[in-house]
Enzyme design. Sequence first.
Site, PDB file in Angstrom:
ATOM      1  N   ARG A  32       0.780  -1.234   0.000  1.00  0.00           N
ATOM      2  CA  ARG A  32       0.000   0.000   0.000  1.00  0.00           C
ATOM      3  C   ARG A  32       0.814   1.288   0.000  1.00  0.00           C
ATOM      4  NH1 ARG A  32      -5.382  -0.159   0.868  1.00  0.00           N
ATOM      5  NH2 ARG A  32      -6.183  -2.262   1.039  1.00  0.00           N
ATOM      6  N   ASP A  77      -0.023 -14.344  -0.593  1.00  0.00           N
ATOM      7  CA  ASP A  77      -0.064 -14.218   0.862  1.00  0.00           C
ATOM      8  C   ASP A  77       0.169 -15.593   1.458  1.00  0.00           C
ATOM      9  OD1 ASP A  77      -0.779 -12.144   3.039  1.00  0.00           O
ATOM     10  OD2 ASP A  77      -1.826 -13.946   3.657  1.00  0.00           O
TER      11      ASP A  77
HETATM   12  O1  1CP Z   1      -5.290  -5.007   1.776  1.00  0.00           O
HETATM   13  C1  1CP Z   1      -4.240  -5.150   1.134  1.00  0.00           C
HETATM   14  O2  1CP Z   1      -3.892  -4.455   0.167  1.00  0.00           O
HETATM   15  C2  1CP Z   1      -3.431  -6.311   1.489  1.00  0.00           C
HETATM   16  C3  1CP Z   1      -2.266  -6.088   2.387  1.00  0.00           C
HETATM   17  C4  1CP Z   1      -1.436  -7.343   2.201  1.00  0.00           C
HETATM   18  C5  1CP Z   1      -0.376  -7.518   1.304  1.00  0.00           C
HETATM   19  C6  1CP Z   1       0.203  -6.514   0.361  1.00  0.00           C
HETATM   20  C7  1CP Z   1      -1.659  -8.593   2.841  1.00  0.00           C
HETATM   21  C8  1CP Z   1      -2.686  -8.908   3.835  1.00  0.00           C
HETATM   22  N1  1CP Z   1      -0.747  -9.503   2.349  1.00  0.00           N
HETATM   23  C9  1CP Z   1       0.055  -8.896   1.416  1.00  0.00           C
HETATM   24  C10 1CP Z   1       1.098  -9.521   0.592  1.00  0.00           C
HETATM   25  C11 1CP Z   1       2.058 -10.379   1.241  1.00  0.00           C
HETATM   26  N2  1CP Z   1       1.889 -11.055   2.427  1.00  0.00           N
HETATM   27  C12 1CP Z   1       3.312 -10.725   0.704  1.00  0.00           C
HETATM   28  C13 1CP Z   1       3.689 -10.294  -0.707  1.00  0.00           C
HETATM   29  C14 1CP Z   1       4.988  -9.999  -1.138  1.00  0.00           C
HETATM   30  C15 1CP Z   1       5.725  -8.792  -0.602  1.00  0.00           C
HETATM   31  O3  1CP Z   1       6.277  -8.896   0.519  1.00  0.00           O
HETATM   32  O4  1CP Z   1       5.838  -7.821  -1.349  1.00  0.00           O
HETATM   33  C16 1CP Z   1       3.944 -11.554   1.627  1.00  0.00           C
HETATM   34  C17 1CP Z   1       5.315 -12.173   1.538  1.00  0.00           C
HETATM   35  C18 1CP Z   1       3.039 -11.755   2.698  1.00  0.00           C
HETATM   36  C19 1CP Z   1       3.290 -12.624   3.831  1.00  0.00           C
HETATM   37  C20 1CP Z   1       2.439 -12.547   5.028  1.00  0.00           C
HETATM   38  N3  1CP Z   1       1.073 -12.396   5.118  1.00  0.00           N
HETATM   39  C21 1CP Z   1       2.922 -12.724   6.345  1.00  0.00           C
HETATM   40  C22 1CP Z   1       4.353 -12.999   6.677  1.00  0.00           C
HETATM   41  C23 1CP Z   1       5.140 -11.747   6.681  1.00  0.00           C
HETATM   42  C24 1CP Z   1       4.809 -10.785   7.787  1.00  0.00           C
HETATM   43  O5  1CP Z   1       4.379  -9.672   7.461  1.00  0.00           O
HETATM   44  O6  1CP Z   1       5.012 -11.142   8.954  1.00  0.00           O
HETATM   45  C25 1CP Z   1       1.838 -12.626   7.225  1.00  0.00           C
HETATM   46  C26 1CP Z   1       1.880 -12.735   8.725  1.00  0.00           C
HETATM   47  C27 1CP Z   1       0.680 -12.427   6.450  1.00  0.00           C
HETATM   48  C28 1CP Z   1      -0.700 -12.280   6.928  1.00  0.00           C
HETATM   49  C29 1CP Z   1      -1.280 -11.011   6.478  1.00  0.00           C
HETATM   50  N4  1CP Z   1      -1.785 -10.805   5.235  1.00  0.00           N
HETATM   51  C30 1CP Z   1      -2.172  -9.507   5.077  1.00  0.00           C
HETATM   52  C31 1CP Z   1      -1.881  -8.823   6.309  1.00  0.00           C
HETATM   53  C32 1CP Z   1      -2.147  -7.394   6.567  1.00  0.00           C
HETATM   54  C33 1CP Z   1      -1.311  -9.784   7.177  1.00  0.00           C
HETATM   55  C34 1CP Z   1      -0.818  -9.545   8.601  1.00  0.00           C
HETATM   56  C35 1CP Z   1      -1.958  -9.511   9.564  1.00  0.00           C
HETATM   57  C36 1CP Z   1      -1.491  -9.541  11.008  1.00  0.00           C
HETATM   58  O7  1CP Z   1      -0.953  -8.523  11.481  1.00  0.00           O
HETATM   59  O8  1CP Z   1      -1.650 -10.579  11.666  1.00  0.00           O
END
Ligand code: 1CP
Length: 345
Positions: A32, A77
Amino acid sequence: MNAKPFNDTFLKACRKEATEHVPVWYMRQAGRYQPEYRAIRAKHSFFEMNYIPEVCAEVTRLPVEQLGVDAAILFADIMTPLQPIGVDVNIESGIGPVISNPIRSLADVNRLGELDPLSHVPYIMEAIKILRQQLNVPLIGFAGAPFTLASYMIEGGPSKHYHKTKAFMYTEPEAWQALMDKLGDMTITYLKAQIEAGAQAVQVFDSWVGALNDEDYRTYIAPVMHRIFSALKETGVPTIYFGVGAGHLLLEWNQLPVDVVGLDWRMTIKKARELGVTKALQGNLDPTLLLAPWEMLEAKAKEILEQGTEQPGYIFNLGHGIFPDAKVETLQRLTQFIHSFKKNA
Ligand code: 1CP
């Protein structure tokens, strides 16, 4: 399609080989904070962006083209492979994954299906193939680790203390083991399929496993992580293991057959080395520093670079994902700074 020569600094660093500059990529480098991402996201739900391989590839390439990073990470994700095995998950703006049918019993675990990547997530494999034609940097595939996936599946969404997850682990050992076995199998199958399709490294995100102490990690988690990384080792592709607030688990991680350990900002690289961590390291700038004055950010990045380059096998990254309020220009400037860093200069 891409005339530039292939930049393999990231892969070399994963293998602890010397590199001409320090490679860098950023967790959540597609997201974002980018106006282009927001424009695409306005037209699609998160999973729609996954389902359309061309869109997935475009979003994956954005930070490579915009920031000049040394690796791309597939835009997906950790929840992506869960829907097809029977988890009703949605990604809600500003919250994250929300699950309407959380796991409560062994029967719930037994109802989960087996992942067949080619029929369940063909769009992921297709996006990887497209990206391999387009990129001049390595493509990182990824998956969530069993504990972190289980935390969402049991809590029903994001959590602070993971108390439902840990209570399930302590009170339903048979169901917990069955869940770890299933998620372990899924992770291996999913990552092997990504590698088969063209992923050149894989990162396993165990973001929330730091909620466990080292003894519980050894008992409940280390066996499945050992199984996952042993299976991946057969592929010859470098593997990375990352968690938040998991400094107390580093010596456990150092015993796993993984190539690279990802650190958050709570433990310095110097301290990790002093503790006896021998793996290649990735990290670990506090992402909130992206919002600090440039001089402060630069000084901290320099300190991290100096510690990281004490030994071969270092990849610059953030200690966790980029926040939506970070600026593209800050990340561009930081990337240039990292690329121009010379040891002892
Ligand atoms: O609403 C939106 O636009 C979505 C926000 C978003 C994005 C851009 C989410 C929701 N996921 C992602 C992509 C994503 N998630 C990637 C893509 C590649 C990049 O890094 O550019 C990756 C590797 C992830 C991995 C992911 N998803 C993790 C592990 C990494 C971390 O941040 O610790 C976790 C825990 C998630 C769960 C998740 N998905 C989305 C969110 C906001 C979350 C975290 C929620 C929470 O705080 O528990």
